[in-house]
Design a protein around this motif. Sequence first.
Motif, mmCIF file in Angstrom:
data_model
loop_
_atom_site.group_PDB
_atom_site.id
_atom_site.type_symbol
_atom_site.label_atom_id
_atom_site.label_comp_id
_atom_site.label_asym_id
_atom_site.label_seq_id
_atom_site.Cartn_x
_atom_site.Cartn_y
_atom_site.Cartn_z
ATOM 1 N N VAL A 13 27.280 9.260 -18.834
ATOM 2 C CA VAL A 13 28.135 8.092 -19.073
ATOM 3 C C VAL A 13 27.427 6.774 -18.788
ATOM 4 N N ALA A 14 26.233 6.818 -18.210
ATOM 5 C CA ALA A 14 25.542 5.573 -17.844
ATOM 6 C C ALA A 14 25.364 4.627 -19.029
ATOM 7 N N PRO A 15 24.861 5.082 -20.190
ATOM 8 C CA PRO A 15 24.685 4.130 -21.296
ATOM 9 C C PRO A 15 25.997 3.556 -21.824
ATOM 10 N N GLU A 16 27.088 4.306 -21.737
ATOM 11 C CA GLU A 16 28.374 3.767 -22.164
ATOM 12 C C GLU A 16 28.860 2.716 -21.172
ATOM 13 N N ALA A 17 28.704 3.001 -19.875
ATOM 14 C CA ALA A 17 29.140 2.041 -18.861
ATOM 15 C C ALA A 17 28.366 0.738 -18.950
ATOM 16 N N ALA A 65 27.666 -2.960 -22.760
ATOM 17 C CA ALA A 65 27.803 -4.415 -22.952
ATOM 18 C C ALA A 65 26.587 -5.177 -22.429
ATOM 19 N N PRO A 66 26.149 -4.941 -21.179
ATOM 20 C CA PRO A 66 24.949 -5.662 -20.734
ATOM 21 C C PRO A 66 23.694 -5.278 -21.512
ATOM 22 N N TYR A 67 23.609 -4.036 -21.992
ATOM 23 C CA TYR A 67 22.413 -3.671 -22.754
ATOM 24 C C TYR A 67 22.410 -4.363 -24.115
ATOM 25 N N ALA A 68 23.582 -4.424 -24.758
ATOM 26 C CA ALA A 68 23.661 -5.133 -26.033
ATOM 27 C C ALA A 68 23.274 -6.598 -25.851
ATOM 28 N N ASP A 69 23.683 -7.185 -24.743
ATOM 29 C CA ASP A 69 23.318 -8.574 -24.459
ATOM 30 C C ASP A 69 21.813 -8.698 -24.218
ATOM 31 N N ALA A 70 21.236 -7.707 -23.543
ATOM 32 C CA ALA A 70 19.807 -7.765 -23.225
ATOM 33 C C ALA A 70 18.936 -7.686 -24.471
ATOM 34 N N ILE A 71 19.361 -6.932 -25.491
ATOM 35 C CA ILE A 71 18.547 -6.823 -26.703
ATOM 36 C C ILE A 71 19.020 -7.779 -27.803
ATOM 37 N N GLY A 72 19.986 -8.654 -27.457
ATOM 38 C CA GLY A 72 20.465 -9.646 -28.407
ATOM 39 C C GLY A 72 21.281 -9.070 -29.540
ATOM 40 N N ALA A 73 22.017 -7.986 -29.289
ATOM 41 C CA ALA A 73 22.819 -7.348 -30.331
ATOM 42 C C ALA A 73 24.151 -8.069 -30.485
ATOM 43 N N ALA A 104 27.493 -4.518 -32.976
ATOM 44 C CA ALA A 104 26.520 -3.538 -32.479
ATOM 45 C C ALA A 104 27.005 -2.909 -31.183
ATOM 46 N N LEU A 105 27.701 -3.691 -30.356
ATOM 47 C CA LEU A 105 28.265 -3.129 -29.127
ATOM 48 C C LEU A 105 29.253 -2.016 -29.462
ATOM 49 N N GLY A 106 30.077 -2.243 -30.477
ATOM 50 C CA GLY A 106 31.001 -1.197 -30.886
ATOM 51 C C GLY A 106 30.279 0.065 -31.326
ATOM 52 N N LEU A 107 29.151 -0.097 -32.032
ATOM 53 C CA LEU A 107 28.367 1.070 -32.446
ATOM 54 C C LEU A 107 27.786 1.799 -31.242
ATOM 55 N N LEU A 108 27.316 1.062 -30.250
ATOM 56 C CA LEU A 108 26.774 1.692 -29.044
ATOM 57 C C LEU A 108 27.836 2.509 -28.317
ATOM 58 N N LEU A 109 29.063 2.022 -28.344
ATOM 59 C CA LEU A 109 30.143 2.735 -27.662
ATOM 60 C C LEU A 109 30.614 3.957 -28.462
ATOM 61 N N CYS A 110 30.407 3.940 -29.782
ATOM 62 C CA CYS A 110 30.888 5.045 -30.623
ATOM 63 C C CYS A 110 29.844 6.129 -30.857
ATOM 64 N N GLU A 119 22.853 -3.754 -10.811
ATOM 65 C CA GLU A 119 22.789 -5.003 -10.052
ATOM 66 C C GLU A 119 21.390 -5.244 -9.496
ATOM 67 N N PHE A 120 20.581 -4.185 -9.381
ATOM 68 C CA PHE A 120 19.263 -4.291 -8.754
ATOM 69 C C PHE A 120 18.116 -3.971 -9.703
ATOM 70 N N PHE A 121 18.382 -3.276 -10.800
ATOM 71 C CA PHE A 121 17.327 -2.882 -11.726
ATOM 72 C C PHE A 121 17.750 -3.239 -13.144
ATOM 73 N N PRO A 122 16.768 -3.407 -14.057
ATOM 74 C CA PRO A 122 17.121 -3.666 -15.462
ATOM 75 C C PRO A 122 17.958 -2.521 -16.042
ATOM 76 N N VAL A 123 18.820 -2.878 -16.969
ATOM 77 C CA VAL A 123 19.754 -1.901 -17.510
ATOM 78 C C VAL A 123 19.029 -0.726 -18.150
ATOM 79 N N HIS A 124 17.987 -0.990 -18.920
ATOM 80 C CA HIS A 124 17.309 0.106 -19.605
ATOM 81 C C HIS A 124 16.657 1.072 -18.618
ATOM 82 N N GLN A 125 16.196 0.558 -17.476
ATOM 83 C CA GLN A 125 15.622 1.446 -16.466
ATOM 84 C C GLN A 125 16.697 2.301 -15.790
ATOM 85 N N VAL A 126 17.878 1.732 -15.612
ATOM 86 C CA VAL A 126 18.979 2.501 -15.012
ATOM 87 C C VAL A 126 19.366 3.668 -15.922
#
Length: 474
Positions: A293-297, A300-308, A312-318, A424-431
Amino acid sequence: MPTESPAPADTPRTPPAPATPVPAPPPERAAHRDPGPGLTLREPAAPAPAPAPAPAAPRGYRAVFAVTEFRAVFAAHLLSLLGVVVSELALTVLVYDLTGSPLLSALTFALGLLPYMVGGTLFAGVADRYPARRVLVVCDLLCAACVAVMLVPATPVAGLLALRCLVAAIAPVFTGTRMAALTDILGEGDLYVLGRSLLRIISQSAMLIGFGAGGVLLTVLSPRGAITVTVVTFLCSAALLRFGTRDRPARSATGDGGGTLLKESLSGARLVLGDRRIRALMLLFWLPAMFVVAPEALAAPYADAIGASPAALGLLLCAMAVGHIGAELFVGSALSPRNRSRIVLPVAAAGLLPLLVYVVRPGLPLALAALALAGAGAAYVIGLDQWFVDAVPQELRGRAMTLLTAGLMTVQGLGMALAGLAAEFFPVHQVVAGSGVIGTVCTLLLVAEVRRTAPGRMSDTEGRDGADRHVTSR
């Protein structure tokens, strides 16, 4: 009276009469017996044509839908699930409109997960103690009553959140009872496995459809007006279950003197978790779900990080749900029960590996592919369902499945919370990539435990770990 006993040796015998020659039948009739008086001899009739083959019995998912009771359960599940999804969205909007607080609005979603373990642990005994149909109908009616109170304008925000908690506490009892009841309706073999698969598929689909439908409803109705739809869906679900399923007796009787419901629930949890095999299988349901569930949770911040974009956020959730639905349909329809069993451990072990793609901070296309593959990895659960049913005694089945449902929802909520905390402490993609690594290591250890506890590879004493499996003597 004549008998077949030989005559005594000293009994004189009557000499036999001379044999009279019997005329041979005419050549043309020698091969045919006389059919008796009143019947005319004739040549044998031509052999009757072979009967047309009976139509093949439905197989796969069609065989499940051929069961009338399952159709009622399926329709009730779809209605109540759509109602819950719409109410979650509408209630979140309502709480935000009343308070203007993003925290309380988000807490409304969280309260849909957190009470699961409480309800599933403290009230699990209901699933075995009372007839399944009665439990399911009462749960639906209680949920309809809770949602109806939400519609009262005078209900404060604290009351709305408390009612949300109560509905969430009832949910695992309803789900666990329904899972156990499916074994009565469909049996304990392949039909049950495919029935469970269909309910999971519709759950994934309803999440996608329900949020879309809820958004549309909120454009034409007030939040309370949209919540009204949920009351109707719960009542329709109760009617379908009441009149569309058979009334069967409770799975287990209460102990001497009746013991308390809380005592039965906790005792069932102890017996289920005390069995080494059942515990290992239950953890195999839970652990991969906790990390996936980590990528779903963090979508939103990951879509913001890659400028989506928001689309695109809706696609990431689906994407993960789409992968799950497609893989489960394929495994359920194309693979035999034996092959489904064979893929359980390999697919479970590799299911989180696609998340490692996040280590390179992928763009949208690669991230979507990774999420779809991670969702497809959940198809191992089809074979695991059969293992779980085989391992759990019938008199414990309702409590075991209630606990399974409660734990599954709880660990997913915990996984989302831990992923958010780590971000909160590491970049989203690393989490997300770290979730894939840690989850894979934990799953591999668990796969080894499931192999060790396979039937025939451990003694009964090892399997019980001290827990009493003879629960019928409680």
